[in-house]
Motif scaffolding. Structure first.
Motif, PDB file in Angstrom:
ATOM      1  N   LEU A   1       7.201  -3.672   6.590  1.00 49.94           N
ATOM      2  CA  LEU A   1       6.739  -2.990   5.382  1.00 49.94           C
ATOM      3  C   LEU A   1       5.361  -3.506   4.976  1.00 49.94           C
ATOM      4  O   LEU A   1       4.495  -2.723   4.567  1.00 49.94           O
ATOM      5  CB  LEU A   1       7.747  -3.189   4.246  1.00 49.94           C
ATOM      6  CG  LEU A   1       7.422  -2.479   2.932  1.00 49.94           C
ATOM      7  CD1 LEU A   1       7.256  -0.977   3.134  1.00 49.94           C
ATOM      8  CD2 LEU A   1       8.511  -2.764   1.892  1.00 49.94           C
ATOM      9  N   GLN A   2       5.130  -4.808   5.100  1.00 51.94           N
ATOM     10  CA  GLN A   2       3.810  -5.356   4.786  1.00 51.94           C
ATOM     11  C   GLN A   2       2.739  -4.716   5.668  1.00 51.94           C
ATOM     12  O   GLN A   2       1.635  -4.415   5.206  1.00 51.94           O
ATOM     13  CB  GLN A   2       3.809  -6.871   4.971  1.00 51.94           C
ATOM     14  CG  GLN A   2       4.508  -7.620   3.850  1.00 51.94           C
ATOM     15  CD  GLN A   2       4.546  -9.111   4.096  1.00 51.94           C
ATOM     16  OE1 GLN A   2       4.524  -9.582   5.242  1.00 51.94           O
ATOM     17  NE2 GLN A   2       4.630  -9.885   3.022  1.00 51.94           N
ATOM     18  N   HIS A   3       3.074  -4.508   6.929  1.00 52.17           N
ATOM     19  CA  HIS A   3       2.131  -3.855   7.838  1.00 52.17           C
ATOM     20  C   HIS A   3       1.868  -2.417   7.404  1.00 52.17           C
ATOM     21  O   HIS A   3       0.725  -1.943   7.393  1.00 52.17           O
ATOM     22  CB  HIS A   3       2.692  -3.887   9.265  1.00 52.17           C
ATOM     23  CG  HIS A   3       1.837  -3.164  10.259  1.00 52.17           C
ATOM     24  ND1 HIS A   3       2.018  -1.819  10.554  1.00 52.17           N
ATOM     25  CD2 HIS A   3       0.779  -3.580  11.015  1.00 52.17           C
ATOM     26  CE1 HIS A   3       1.120  -1.446  11.449  1.00 52.17           C
ATOM     27  NE2 HIS A   3       0.363  -2.490  11.753  1.00 52.17           N
ATOM     28  N   ASP A   4       2.923  -1.707   7.020  1.00 52.71           N
ATOM     29  CA  ASP A   4       2.796  -0.298   6.658  1.00 52.71           C
ATOM     30  C   ASP A   4       1.970  -0.089   5.393  1.00 52.71           C
ATOM     31  O   ASP A   4       1.337   0.965   5.229  1.00 52.71           O
ATOM     32  CB  ASP A   4       4.179   0.332   6.460  1.00 52.71           C
ATOM     33  CG  ASP A   4       4.967   0.432   7.758  1.00 52.71           C
ATOM     34  OD1 ASP A   4       4.359   0.298   8.835  1.00 52.71           O
ATOM     35  OD2 ASP A   4       6.200   0.643   7.668  1.00 52.71           O
ATOM     36  N   VAL A   5       1.990  -1.070   4.499  1.00 55.92           N
ATOM     37  CA  VAL A   5       1.304  -0.906   3.207  1.00 55.92           C
ATOM     38  C   VAL A   5       0.121  -1.861   3.083  1.00 55.92           C
ATOM     39  O   VAL A   5      -0.297  -2.197   1.984  1.00 55.92           O
ATOM     40  CB  VAL A   5       2.281  -1.111   2.028  1.00 55.92           C
ATOM     41  CG1 VAL A   5       3.407  -0.092   2.076  1.00 55.92           C
ATOM     42  CG2 VAL A   5       2.847  -2.537   2.027  1.00 55.92           C
ATOM     43  N   ALA A   6      -0.425  -2.276   4.219  1.00 56.17           N
ATOM     44  CA  ALA A   6      -1.469  -3.312   4.214  1.00 56.17           C
ATOM     45  C   ALA A   6      -2.625  -2.977   3.280  1.00 56.17           C
ATOM     46  O   ALA A   6      -3.122  -3.833   2.549  1.00 56.17           O
ATOM     47  CB  ALA A   6      -1.981  -3.527   5.635  1.00 56.17           C
ATOM     48  N   ARG A   7      -3.052  -1.730   3.252  1.00 57.50           N
ATOM     49  CA  ARG A   7      -4.206  -1.387   2.405  1.00 57.50           C
ATOM     50  C   ARG A   7      -3.849  -1.360   0.936  1.00 57.50           C
ATOM     51  O   ARG A   7      -4.730  -1.309   0.080  1.00 57.50           O
ATOM     52  CB  ARG A   7      -4.797  -0.053   2.837  1.00 57.50           C
ATOM     53  CG  ARG A   7      -3.828   1.111   2.799  1.00 57.50           C
ATOM     54  CD  ARG A   7      -4.485   2.374   3.315  1.00 57.50           C
ATOM     55  NE  ARG A   7      -3.533   3.441   3.512  1.00 57.50           N
ATOM     56  CZ  ARG A   7      -3.873   4.666   3.865  1.00 57.50           C
ATOM     57  NH1 ARG A   7      -5.144   4.974   4.056  1.00 57.50           N
ATOM     58  NH2 ARG A   7      -2.953   5.595   4.040  1.00 57.50           N
ATOM     59  N   HIS A   8      -2.556  -1.350   0.616  1.00 55.28           N
ATOM     60  CA  HIS A   8      -2.119  -1.372  -0.779  1.00 55.28           C
ATOM     61  C   HIS A   8      -1.418  -2.682  -1.126  1.00 55.28           C
ATOM     62  O   HIS A   8      -0.764  -2.778  -2.146  1.00 55.28           O
ATOM     63  CB  HIS A   8      -1.138  -0.221  -1.047  1.00 55.28           C
ATOM     64  CG  HIS A   8      -1.644   1.121  -0.628  1.00 55.28           C
ATOM     65  ND1 HIS A   8      -2.809   1.672  -1.117  1.00 55.28           N
ATOM     66  CD2 HIS A   8      -1.144   2.032   0.247  1.00 55.28           C
ATOM     67  CE1 HIS A   8      -2.997   2.866  -0.568  1.00 55.28           C
ATOM     68  NE2 HIS A   8      -2.001   3.098   0.262  1.00 55.28           N
ATOM     69  N   ARG A   9      -1.530  -3.699  -0.277  1.00 59.28           N
ATOM     70  CA  ARG A   9      -0.705  -4.892  -0.418  1.00 59.28           C
ATOM     71  C   ARG A   9      -0.873  -5.572  -1.781  1.00 59.28           C
ATOM     72  O   ARG A   9       0.058  -6.181  -2.292  1.00 59.28           O
ATOM     73  CB  ARG A   9      -1.025  -5.890   0.694  1.00 59.28           C
ATOM     74  CG  ARG A   9      -0.019  -7.017   0.799  1.00 59.28           C
ATOM     75  CD  ARG A   9      -0.293  -7.894   1.995  1.00 59.28           C
ATOM     76  NE  ARG A   9      -0.178  -7.157   3.246  1.00 59.28           N
ATOM     77  CZ  ARG A   9      -0.447  -7.683   4.432  1.00 59.28           C
ATOM     78  NH1 ARG A   9      -0.867  -8.923   4.528  1.00 59.28           N
ATOM     79  NH2 ARG A   9      -0.317  -6.945   5.526  1.00 59.28           N
TER      80      ARG A   9
END
Length: 230
Positions: free
Chosen positions: A42-50
């Motif tokens: 999930l961290q990878h999937d939302v990296a730009r919004h982390r």
């Protein structure tokens, strides 16, 4: 104006769709997953919004883990979406039921959301328009005939009753509580032949939750905001 949401079961399916859409539009999102591996994905999937994401690892059956996550959050919580769930054992008909599996399913799908509500409620009472959405199913409607996957149906019907009870008990606290039917969605649970994409369901659910007021508390709604028979 940005809001603070918490989505349980955000590593895949509808929960993942909700969490990523909310973060993309600028909301703060707390999310739960069941494993460290799922957290990393999930961290990878939302990296730009982390920067707008807080990810917690717990199981819906783990009251201590849920309460520990709630203690880590600060500030008001505007929306709690109790989405995490399971489909249950392979053997679940009225004439041949895996009873231990069915009990475990109730622990996850029916009692799990209530554990979340009780743990996160103090944060919600600090919000201006707190909303709780319990992810149900059309199969949990008493108006839906059939008996396939009876444990799943019964667990969702019981969740609907919990939604009604919470709406009654929290109305004086001005907390809106609804049960939601996301529709038949193309997820691991819904299968590839389902009617809706994850994004179609998630967009509708967000629009429906955004529009909720205290007058809606105690309703059973679909992803388009239309009433579903109890």
């Amino acid at each position: 104006m940005a809001e603070h949401w918490f989505i349980s079961g955000a590593n895949r399916g509808i929960g993942h769709g909700l969490a990523t859409l909310l973060a993309a539009r600028g909301d703060d999102v707390g999310a739960s997953v069941r494993s460290e591996e799922a957290r990393e994905r999930l961290q990878h999937d939302v990296a730009r919004h982390r920067a707008r994401f807080s990810i917690f690892v717990f199981d819906q059956r783990d009251e201590a883990g849920i309460r520990a996550a709630a203690r880590e959050l600060t500030g008001p919580l505007d929306v709690l979406v109790c989405n995490a769930g399971a489909y249950g054992p392979q053997t679940q008909s009225t004439l041949d039921l895996d009873f231990p599996g069915a009990l475990d399913l109730f622990d996850i799908n029916t009692l799990g959301p209530l554990r979340l509500v009780q743990a996160f409620l103090p944060l919600m009472l600090r919000a201006d328009n707190p909303r709780i959405a319990l992810m149900s199913s059309g199969l949990g409607s008493m108006a839906t005939e059939g008996s396939t996957n009876i444990a799943y149906r019964a667990a969702k019907a019981a969740l609907n009753k919990i939604a009604q009870g919470l709406a009654h008990d929290l109305k004086r606290e001005k907390v809106t509580v609804v049960a939601l039917n996301p529709g038949w969605v193309r997820t691991d649970m819904g299968g590839e032949n389902a009617d809706l994409s994850v994004e179609e369901s998630a967009v509708g659910l967000i629009e429906t939750i955004d529009a909720l007021t205290l007058a809606d508390s105690g309703r059973f709604l679909d992803y388009r905001g239309r009433d579903v028979p109890w």
